[in-house]
Design a protein around this motif. Structure first.
Motif, short mmCIF file in Angstrom:
data_model
loop_
_atom_site.label_atom_id
_atom_site.label_comp_id
_atom_site.label_asym_id
_atom_site.label_seq_id
_atom_site.Cartn_x
_atom_site.Cartn_y
_atom_site.Cartn_z
N PRO A 1 0.82 -1.22 0.00
CA PRO A 1 0.00 0.00 0.00
C PRO A 1 0.86 1.27 0.00
N LEU A 2 0.25 2.36 -0.45
CA LEU A 2 0.97 3.64 -0.50
C LEU A 2 1.19 4.20 0.91
N HIS A 3 2.35 4.79 1.11
CA HIS A 3 2.68 5.49 2.35
C HIS A 3 3.14 6.89 1.99
N TYR A 4 2.46 7.88 2.53
CA TYR A 4 2.93 9.27 2.37
C TYR A 4 3.51 9.75 3.70
N LYS A 5 4.73 10.21 3.64
CA LYS A 5 5.38 10.75 4.84
C LYS A 5 5.33 12.27 4.76
N LYS A 6 4.75 12.87 5.76
CA LYS A 6 4.53 14.31 5.74
C LYS A 6 5.85 15.08 5.81
N SER A 7 5.82 16.31 5.31
CA SER A 7 6.96 17.20 5.44
C SER A 7 7.19 17.54 6.91
N ARG A 8 8.31 18.13 7.20
CA ARG A 8 8.61 18.50 8.59
C ARG A 8 7.55 19.44 9.14
N GLY B 1 15.30 8.19 6.90
CA GLY B 1 14.74 7.90 5.58
C GLY B 1 15.61 8.45 4.47
N TYR B 2 15.00 9.10 3.49
CA TYR B 2 15.75 9.55 2.33
C TYR B 2 15.93 11.07 2.37
N ASP B 3 15.95 11.72 1.23
CA ASP B 3 16.37 13.12 1.22
C ASP B 3 15.34 14.08 1.79
N GLU B 4 14.17 13.57 2.17
CA GLU B 4 13.23 14.44 2.89
C GLU B 4 13.87 14.99 4.16
N ARG B 5 14.85 14.26 4.69
CA ARG B 5 15.46 14.75 5.93
C ARG B 5 16.44 15.89 5.65
N GLN B 6 16.97 15.97 4.42
CA GLN B 6 17.79 17.14 4.06
C GLN B 6 16.88 18.35 3.81
#
Ligand code: ZN
Length: 358
Positions: free
Chosen positions: A198-205, A235-240
């Motif tokens: 299933p799709l997972h969306y991780k919210k912005s900071r 996780g990935y570059d969302e943390r940058q």
């Protein structure tokens, strides 16, 4: 770059482990996953016991080669299936990693699709995993096809597609583009979009950015299994993009979360794991998101005092007492909240009406 130094450019030509008969028992030419990424050059002879200290396997998945890297350390190693590992005999092995470190370049790809405004939508995917399908080729493919689709349609937003190595790529790109970061209105990191989960969306900071609300709204309206996750500094570059000094409105879309499918970071993450229907579904969600963002305007009613008479304009059903049509309900909500302070997304949320029926 920021707090980091871009490491020397690593190039590998060949790597192998040969037994005393000269047979390549581990061979980079068969799979580039066989060498730990960023291994330093080496040429030596080792006993089996010594060699074993340099080998990585997955006993629980004996037919898969693990994916390992050794960035920022002066190490080397090989990865192989556990089955191959168990077949290694007492012997003297000859080991070669034919690689070089040189001052070179960090390479990334960037595609800018100008729109009517210079407000930007950033689409970011990492390109550093060799021979792996879901993480990360699926993200690269979706981003590339989104680019092709967006290039052929009118755009209110400017779209910026970024293809860069994970972590160091974003960390290099961000300071080189710092003056333009304020133009990023919405952003999305794409990876792991081809598996059947299933799709997972991780919210912005920020947690309540327009893209966070848009994805929550779209995924709920589509129905089916999905999850919305809060931001975390992993996780990935969302943390940058979501580091405190930047705090950009950039979320992340995946299907099964990285690390939560057994094939993750192994040779099992191949084109059999990537399902065409799942990839197409992920692509469709991205298109819906961009369509929503493009159309998410704020309106101002020209008849704000008292309900406008819809019947006179042919916009109201003529038979009294009939249940209200969803389109009619949506129209009433839009007319009521078209006060210059509510976007269409605000209205869809408040009315609990799905976007694509408005
Ligand atoms: Zn990965």
């Amino acid at each position: 770059m920021l707090d980091w130094t871009v490491p020397m450019e690593w190039n590998i030509r060949d790597a192998w482990v040969k037994n005393s008969r000269g047979e390549r028992v581990i061979d980079f030419q068969r799979s580039n996953l066989h060498v730990v990424g960023y291994s330093r050059p080496v040429r030596t002879r080792l006993s089996l016991a010594q060699l074993k200290g340099r080998l990585f396997t997955l006993p629980e998945h004996p037919d898969w080669i693990p994916y390992r890297t050794t960035y920022y350390t002066d190490e080397w190693g090989f990865c192989l299936t556990h089955r191959e590992f168990l077949a290694l005999e007492e012997d003297e092995y000859e080991v070669c990693v034919d690689a070089s470190f040189e001052p070179g370049h960090l390479t990334y790809g960037e595609c800018l699709l100008p729109g009517e405004t210079d407000e930007e939508v950033l689409v970011s995917s990492h390109i550093c995993h060799p021979s792996l399908g879901n993480d990360n080729l699926s993200g690269v493919v979706i981003a590339a096809f989104l680019g092709r689709h967006l290039a052929a349609r009118p755009r209110r937003y400017t779209y910026r597609l970024l293809f860069a190595p994970g972590t160091i790529g974003a960390i290099t790109w961000l300071p080189l583009n710092e003056s333009g970061l304020g133009r990023i209105a919405h952003g999305l990191v794409l990876t792991c979009l081809g598996d059947a989960g299933p799709l997972h969306y991780k919210k912005s900071r920020r947690g309540n950015a327009t893209i966070d609300r848009a994805m929550r709204h779209l995924l709920a309206a589509r129905g089916g299994a999905h999850a919305i996750l809060d931001f975390s500094p992993t996780g990935y570059d969302e943390r940058q993009y979501g580091s405190p000094g930047l705090d950009l409105p950039v979320g992340r879309l995946t299907r099964t979360l990285p690390g939560r499918f057994p094939e993750y970071h192994t040779s099992g993450d191949d084109l059999d794991l990537v399902r065409p229907t799942a990839l197409a579904d992920s692509f469709a969600v991205c298109l819906e998101l961009f369509e929503l963002l493009e159309e998410n305007r704020t309106y101002l009613s020209q008849n704000p005092k008292g309900e406008p008479q819809l019947g006179r304009r042919g916009l109201y059903h003529s038979v009294g007492g009939r249940p209200q049509e969803p389109e009619e309900l949506a129209m009433l909500w839009v007319l009521n909240l078209a006060d210059g302070r509510h976007t269409l997304l605000d209205i869809a949320e408040r009315a609990s009406l799905p976007w694509f029926e408005q």
